[in-house]
Design an enzyme around this catalytic site. Structure first.
Site, short mmCIF file in Angstrom:
data_model
loop_
_atom_site.label_atom_id
_atom_site.label_comp_id
_atom_site.label_asym_id
_atom_site.label_seq_id
_atom_site.Cartn_x
_atom_site.Cartn_y
_atom_site.Cartn_z
N ASN A 14 -0.67 10.79 3.08
CA ASN A 14 -0.10 12.11 2.78
C ASN A 14 -0.90 13.21 3.47
O ASN A 14 -0.33 14.13 4.07
CB ASN A 14 -0.13 12.38 1.27
CG ASN A 14 0.82 11.50 0.48
OD1 ASN A 14 1.70 10.85 1.04
ND2 ASN A 14 0.65 11.49 -0.83
N TYR A 68 2.23 0.71 -10.36
CA TYR A 68 1.71 0.12 -9.13
C TYR A 68 1.95 -1.39 -9.10
O TYR A 68 1.79 -2.07 -10.11
CB TYR A 68 0.19 0.32 -9.04
CG TYR A 68 -0.27 1.75 -8.93
CD1 TYR A 68 0.14 2.56 -7.86
CD2 TYR A 68 -1.14 2.30 -9.87
CE1 TYR A 68 -0.31 3.87 -7.75
CE2 TYR A 68 -1.58 3.61 -9.76
CZ TYR A 68 -1.17 4.39 -8.71
OH TYR A 68 -1.61 5.68 -8.60
N LEU A 77 -7.03 24.28 -9.53
CA LEU A 77 -6.76 24.79 -10.87
C LEU A 77 -5.27 24.72 -11.22
O LEU A 77 -4.78 25.48 -12.05
CB LEU A 77 -7.24 26.24 -10.99
CG LEU A 77 -8.74 26.47 -10.70
CD1 LEU A 77 -9.05 27.96 -10.67
CD2 LEU A 77 -9.60 25.75 -11.72
N GLY A 78 -4.54 23.81 -10.57
CA GLY A 78 -3.11 23.67 -10.85
C GLY A 78 -2.33 24.87 -10.39
O GLY A 78 -2.62 25.48 -9.35
N GLY A 126 1.54 14.34 -4.73
CA GLY A 126 1.31 14.74 -3.35
C GLY A 126 0.83 16.16 -3.20
O GLY A 126 0.38 16.56 -2.11
N GLY A 185 -1.84 17.60 -4.56
CA GLY A 185 -3.28 17.62 -4.32
C GLY A 185 -3.64 17.22 -2.90
O GLY A 185 -4.59 17.76 -2.31
N ASP A 186 -2.88 16.27 -2.35
CA ASP A 186 -3.11 15.86 -0.96
C ASP A 186 -2.74 17.00 -0.01
O ASP A 186 -3.44 17.25 0.97
CB ASP A 186 -2.28 14.61 -0.64
CG ASP A 186 -2.55 13.48 -1.60
OD1 ASP A 186 -3.72 13.31 -2.01
OD2 ASP A 186 -1.60 12.77 -1.97
N ASP A 210 6.56 12.22 -1.92
CA ASP A 210 5.17 12.59 -1.71
C ASP A 210 4.95 13.46 -0.47
O ASP A 210 4.05 14.30 -0.45
CB ASP A 210 4.30 11.33 -1.58
CG ASP A 210 4.16 10.59 -2.90
OD1 ASP A 210 4.94 10.88 -3.83
OD2 ASP A 210 3.28 9.72 -3.01
#
Length: 323
Positions: A45, A111, A233-234, A262, A264-265, A301
Site C-alpha cells: 500500500n 487472515y 490521531l485519527g 489503508g 495509515g499506510d 486498500d
C-alpha cells in the site's frame, strides 16, 4: 529535517501482500455469496501510494508460484513499483484475506496467511545491495509477526540499512490477530529505537508506552532514538515532531468514509513524499493527513490513494479545474 542522500531509489519496502476478497454485501460472511478481488498489504500500500505520488519505489516479498501470486505481481508492477526482487516459492501458497462488513463500522478482517510463502522470508533472501540503493527503507511491525525468520529478516535489514546510511522509516502497525501484545511489544520497541522516522497511532502508543498524552508520547519516542515522529490521531489529524519543531496538524473532513483500511499506510506515504520533496515538517503532516483521508473515500486498500495533483487539490494547494 533529515538530510536525503542522492541514491537510485527513493523508497524500498518489503512485507507480505495478500489477495483481498471484499464482500459485495454487508453482513456475516456465512450469508455472503459473492466477493470482489483486490490487493491487501501494508507495505505494498505504501509503495503504491508513493508511486502514484511520483516517487521511485521498490517492493519485494515472497509469493506463492500460483495465480494469486501472479495477480499480486501484475497489480503492483502495473502501479509503477519495481518488483524485481520478488521471490517465487513453488512449495508455498500466497496469503489470502477476507473482509466482513457491517453498516457504519470498520470491517472485520480474517487472515488466511499461516505458512504462506511470505512467512518464510529469511535473511538469505535479501539483496542487500538493493537495500543500500534506497534513500529510505520503510518497514512495519506486521512482517516480524509472521514468523521467527521474518522477524530476524526485518531486524537484519534494518541494521544493514542504518550501517549504510539508509534512512529507516517504521510504522508499528500492531496486529493482535497475528501476535499478542506481550509478544509484539519488545520487538516493536526494539524497532522503534532503530527507526529514524516513526509513525505510531495514538492507540498503539498507549499500548507500547502506557501513556496517552500526545506530547508525552512524542517525547518518549524521541528519547528512544527516532529523529522524526508523526503521531496519528485519527480524524483529528496528527502531531509531528523532529525534536526541534513540533506541530499539531488538523485532519481533513471526510463526510462519507467507505473504508478505513489503508489510511495509515497512506498517511506514512504522504509524509515520506513531503520529506522527499524537501517540504517543511508541517507540510509533511498535511501531505500525510491528506493521503490518509483520501484513502478512506473508496472501498479497498489502495483504490482511493491519490496522484500528486489529486492530493494537492484535496489539501487546497492547487486549484481544481472541473473541465
Amino acid at each position: 529535517m533529515i538530510n536525503m542522500v542522492d541514491k537510485k531509489m527513493d523508497v524500498i519496502t518489503f512485507g507480505e501482500s495478500m489477495v483481498l476478497f471484499n464482500p459485495d454485501a454487508k453482513g456475516p460472511l456465512r450469508y455472503i455469496h459473492t466477493f470482489s478481488k483486490a490487493l491487501a498489504g501494508a507495505e505494498s500500500n505504501v509503495a503504491i501510494a508513493l508511486a502514484r505520488l511520483e516517487h521511485n519505489v521498490g517492493w519485494f516479498s515472497k509469493l506463492g508460484d500460483d495465480e494469486f501470486g501472479r495477480y499480486i505481481e501484475c497489480f503492483i508492477r502495473g502501479e509503477g513499483v519495481d518488483i524485481s526482487r520478488v521471490i517465487k516459492d513453488v512449495t508455498k501458497s500466497t496469503g489470502l484475506l477476507f473482509k466482513e462488513r457491517f453498516a457504519h463500522v470498520n470491517p472485520n478482517v480474517y487472515y488466511y496467511r499461516k505458512n504462506s510463502a511470505a512467512s518464510y522470508l529469511s535473511p538469505d533472501d535479501i539483496d542487500y545491495e538493493y537495500i543500500k540503493s534506497a534513500k529510505i527503507l520503510h518497514v512495519t511491525g506486521i512482517t516480524p509477526a509472521l514468523s521467527e525468520s521474518a522477524k530476524e529478516t526485518v531486524i537484519k535489514v534494518v541494521d544493514y540499512a542504518k550501517e549504510n546510511n539508509v534512512i529507516v522509516s517504521f510504522d508499528p502497525n500492531i496486529r493482535l490477530k497475528l501476535w499478542s501484545i506481550e509478544e509484539a511489544k519488545p520487538v516493536i520497541l526494539e524497532l522503534c529505537k532503530k527507526a529514524d522516522i516513526l509513525f505510531p497511532g495514538i492507540d498503539e502508543a498507549e499500548m507500547l508506552l502506557g501513556i496517552s498524552e500526545p506530547k508525552e508520547i512524542i517525547e518518549a519516542f524521541h528519547e528512544m532514538g527516532p529523529k522524526m515522529v508523526a503521531l496519528k490521531l485519527g480524524k483529528e489529524g496528527c502531531r509531528v515532531s523532529d525534536k526541534e519543531e513540533e506541530y499539531f496538524v488538523n485532519g481533513y473532513t471526510v463526510k462519507t468514509m467507505e473504508d478505513s483500511v489503508g489510511a495509515g499506510d497512506g498517511f506514512a506515504a504522504g509524509f515520506l513524499s513531503g520529506l522527499l520533496r524537501d517540504k517543511s515538517l508541517k507540510e509533511c503532516g498535511e501531505y500525510a493527513n491528506g493521503v490518509g483521508a483520501m484513502a478512506t473515500l473508496v472501498k479497498g486498500d489502495v483504490e482511493g490513494l491519490p496522484t500528486y495533483d489529486q492530493l494537492l487539490t484535496f489539501i487546497d494547494k492547487k486549484e481544481y479545474v472541473d473541465r
